[in-house]
Motif scaffolding. Sequence first.
Motif, PDB file in Angstrom:
ATOM      1  N   VAL A  48     -11.250  24.407  20.960  1.00  0.00           N
ATOM      2  CA  VAL A  48     -10.106  24.326  21.866  1.00  0.00           C
ATOM      3  C   VAL A  48      -9.445  22.962  21.710  1.00  0.00           C
ATOM      4  CG1 VAL A  48      -9.394  24.397  24.290  1.00  0.00           C
ATOM      5  CG2 VAL A  48     -11.264  25.850  23.489  1.00  0.00           C
TER       6      VAL A  48
ATOM      7  N   CYS B 191     -14.940  28.199  16.370  1.00  0.00           N
ATOM      8  CA  CYS B 191     -13.669  28.172  17.098  1.00  0.00           C
ATOM      9  C   CYS B 191     -13.730  27.019  18.083  1.00  0.00           C
ATOM     10  CB  CYS B 191     -13.435  29.487  17.831  1.00  0.00           C
ATOM     11  SG  CYS B 191     -13.046  30.853  16.722  1.00  0.00           S
TER      12      CYS B 191
ATOM     13  N   LEU C  32      -9.882  33.775  26.616  1.00  0.00           N
ATOM     14  CA  LEU C  32      -8.755  33.382  25.774  1.00  0.00           C
ATOM     15  C   LEU C  32      -7.455  33.875  26.378  1.00  0.00           C
ATOM     16  CD1 LEU C  32     -10.258  34.117  22.262  1.00  0.00           C
ATOM     17  CD2 LEU C  32     -10.296  31.986  23.562  1.00  0.00           C
TER      18      LEU C  32
ATOM     19  N   ASP D  17      -4.924  25.567  23.145  1.00  0.00           N
ATOM     20  CA  ASP D  17      -4.808  26.451  21.985  1.00  0.00           C
ATOM     21  C   ASP D  17      -6.141  26.482  21.236  1.00  0.00           C
ATOM     22  OD1 ASP D  17      -2.195  27.040  22.579  1.00  0.00           O
ATOM     23  OD2 ASP D  17      -1.317  25.761  21.026  1.00  0.00           O
ATOM     24  N   VAL D  18      -6.431  27.623  20.630  1.00  0.00           N
ATOM     25  CA  VAL D  18      -7.707  27.837  19.942  1.00  0.00           C
ATOM     26  C   VAL D  18      -7.480  27.826  18.436  1.00  0.00           C
ATOM     27  CG1 VAL D  18      -9.608  29.467  19.593  1.00  0.00           C
ATOM     28  CG2 VAL D  18      -8.633  29.160  21.876  1.00  0.00           C
TER      29      VAL D  18
ATOM     30  N   ILE E 263     -15.553  26.062  22.568  1.00  0.00           N
ATOM     31  CA  ILE E 263     -15.184  27.053  23.582  1.00  0.00           C
ATOM     32  C   ILE E 263     -16.429  27.325  24.419  1.00  0.00           C
ATOM     33  CG2 ILE E 263     -14.490  29.444  23.995  1.00  0.00           C
ATOM     34  CD1 ILE E 263     -12.906  29.347  21.424  1.00  0.00           C
TER      35      ILE E 263
END
Length: 74
Positions: free
Chosen positions: A8, A6, A67, A22-23, A61
Amino acid sequence: MKEHDCVVLTKPIADHGLQAGDVGAIVHVYQNGQAFEVEFVAGNGTTVAVITLDRSAVRPIYGSEILHVRTVPA
């Protein structure tokens, strides 16, 4: 950064309604990590965008981050 990580978004991508912060998830790595195919999804699992981004457009992240949820424009 590698596939399935994941990440960013570090800058807005207005064409896709994405904002910095946003991820997304890396779905493919190009040129030994110089660029990434990143998928962004809504809370219901619908794909919002799949975009090829250079390394400067995303970051990992950090463990100290939390989040946040926002509504995606239609």
